[in-house]
Design an enzyme around this catalytic site. Structure first.
Site, PDB file in Angstrom:
ATOM      1  N   ALA A  99     -14.107  -9.534  -0.554  1.00  0.00           N
ATOM      2  CA  ALA A  99     -14.969 -10.424  -1.335  1.00  0.00           C
ATOM      3  C   ALA A  99     -14.508 -11.873  -1.222  1.00  0.00           C
ATOM      4  O   ALA A  99     -13.300 -12.141  -1.130  1.00  0.00           O
ATOM      5  CB  ALA A  99     -14.967  -9.993  -2.797  1.00  0.00           C
ATOM      6  N   GLY A 102       2.970  -0.715   3.902  1.00  0.00           N
ATOM      7  CA  GLY A 102       2.210  -1.553   2.987  1.00  0.00           C
ATOM      8  C   GLY A 102       2.319  -3.022   3.308  1.00  0.00           C
ATOM      9  O   GLY A 102       3.238  -3.468   3.994  1.00  0.00           O
ATOM     10  N   THR A 103       1.354  -3.775   2.771  1.00  0.00           N
ATOM     11  CA  THR A 103       1.314  -5.224   2.951  1.00  0.00           C
ATOM     12  C   THR A 103       0.966  -5.879   1.631  1.00  0.00           C
ATOM     13  O   THR A 103       0.041  -5.443   0.937  1.00  0.00           O
ATOM     14  CB  THR A 103       0.265  -5.620   4.005  1.00  0.00           C
ATOM     15  OG1 THR A 103       0.566  -4.974   5.238  1.00  0.00           O
ATOM     16  CG2 THR A 103       0.246  -7.126   4.222  1.00  0.00           C
ATOM     17  N   SER A 126       0.788  -1.230   0.000  1.00  0.00           N
ATOM     18  CA  SER A 126       0.000   0.000   0.000  1.00  0.00           C
ATOM     19  C   SER A 126       0.818   1.275   0.000  1.00  0.00           C
ATOM     20  O   SER A 126       0.243   2.369  -0.056  1.00  0.00           O
ATOM     21  CB  SER A 126      -0.965  -0.004   1.191  1.00  0.00           C
ATOM     22  OG  SER A 126      -2.033  -0.900   0.946  1.00  0.00           O
TER      23      SER A 126
END
Length: 387
Positions: free
Chosen positions: A161, A343-344, A100
């Site tokens: 989702a 971030g990941t 990210s």
């Protein structure tokens, strides 16, 4: 002439050499036995200590970092193993999936377009992509560009989702941005636009689509031209469609699907599932350079930078953290604020930030940590910036 004179002179010279050597040797012994003053004893490097602990105590496969200190010098660090299968070392400043941190790159491009008069932060998404956002409680006529970048749009996260729940099944799968957006629009809005805050990837997916619509060019090309090439990030890139590799020397990244499950090598992957929200590949050093250039005003005019650094509370990300437009601020234990993102990706976790006075640190782990390891990573970042 005395025939023994030369012999006596030679003997005296040997004695003199012996005395000199013995005195020097004694000096060495005395020096070794004399304690050094406390100021002369090297202190353990707190950054290396923290990385070693993340590996040895928290079980991370590897940790690597670049830290720019108060003296302006950058230092690189590694700990652990770069490849669990071969035992290879961790490459110094190896490339990693920056996750990210990509959002900061995306926000910079949007704000450059704002400065050029091509995008209005307070215009609605429908102004650029009419009819795109429609769903239960979702209406692109009420969501602004600013709300996308600040995570106040109320859009649900496509990453929640079911189709994206198991990363092992989609490691090599290509997604069109529209497919990901449809996964988000199948969910209901989290809250009416502008009335709450929730960190999610759909906001930056839509921001990427706006960039493409306004410029008429692919998202990756815009980021490359406007950011990467502009400030010379020589080890950073946006993967092209179908590019699943990491181009330069890198540690392997690993995914753990359950607490007791074995690590899965997730070094190669199709980053289309992250796209404008998380696809960038970089290095710790390049990320420090990027955020440093950003705060120095080298990527956008002062008016847009001020907008970017205008924040709202984001305690979900950690105590005291506030979120601007693609960037967050965090308080340091030594006082002041640090700016960055972190971030990941399925095989990497990065945490990094820079300060207004030029300090910078970025640390990467080669798997996604659970608590309390995630807190230990954040603490290591604080220690690196405060040392």
């Amino acid at each position: 002439m005395n025939e023994h004179a030369p012999q006596r002179r030679a003997h005296r010279m040997r004695l003199a050499r012996y005395a000199t050597t013995a005195t020097a040797a004694a000096g060495i012994v005395l020096t070794a036995l004399t304690p050094l003053p406390a100021s002369a004893v090297p202190r353990p490097d707190v950054v290396q200590q923290r990385l070693d602990a993340l590996v040895k105590e928290d079980g991370m496969p590897a940790a690597l970092a670049t830290v720019k200190g108060r003296d302006g010098r950058s230092r690189t660090y590694t700990a652990g193993v770069g490849d669990l299968a071969t035992g290879a070392r961790v490459p110094v400043d190896g490339q990693i999936r920056a996750g990210s941190n990509t959002k900061a790159f995306t926000a910079v491009v949007v704000l450059q377009l704002v400065a050029e008069g091509k995008v209005d932060l307070d215009a609605t998404v429908d102004s650029y992509l009419p009819g795109l956002l429609r769903g239960e409680g979702i209406d692109g006529r009420t969501i602004t560009v600013r709300q996308l970048l600040q995570h106040t749009s109320g859009l649900p996260d496509y990453m929640n989702a079911p189709a994206l729940a198991d990363f092992t099944t989609i490691q090599y799968r290509y997604f069109e941005p529209r497919e990901l957006l449809d996964e988000a629009l199948a969910q209901k809005a989290l809250f009416p636009a502008g009335t709450g805050w929730d960190y999610n990837n759909t906001n930056y997916l839509v921001a990427g689509l706006i960039i493409q619509k306004v410029t008429g060019r692919p998202f990756g090309e815009e980021v490359t031209t406007r950011v990467i090439d502009r400030i010379g990030l020589h080890h950073t890139y946006v993967p092209a469609a179908g590019d699943m590799t990491i181009h330069e020397a890198h540690p392997h990244g690993y995914l753990r699907t359950a607490p007791d499950a074995p690590l899965v090598d997730y070094t190669e992957m199709d980053t289309s599932m992250a796209w404008a929200a998380g696809a960038v590949v970089s290095t710790n050093t390049d990320l420090n350079t990027f955020y440093g250039a950003l705060l120095e005003g080298r990527l956008m005019p002062a008016a847009q930078l001020a907008q970017m650094l205008t924040t709202v509370p984001a305690e979900f990300l950690g105590p005291g953290i506030r979120y601007g437009l693609g960037i967050q601020s965090r308080p340091l234990t030594c006082g002041g604020l640090a700016w960055g993102h972190g971030g990941t990706s399925p095989g990497h976790r990065t945490r990094g930030a820079v300060t207004q006075d030029g300090r910078a640190a970025n640390i990467t782990l080669t798997t996604v940590p659970d608590e309390p390891t995630a807190t230990h990573l954040t603490d290591a970042l604080d220690a690196a910036l405060c040392r």
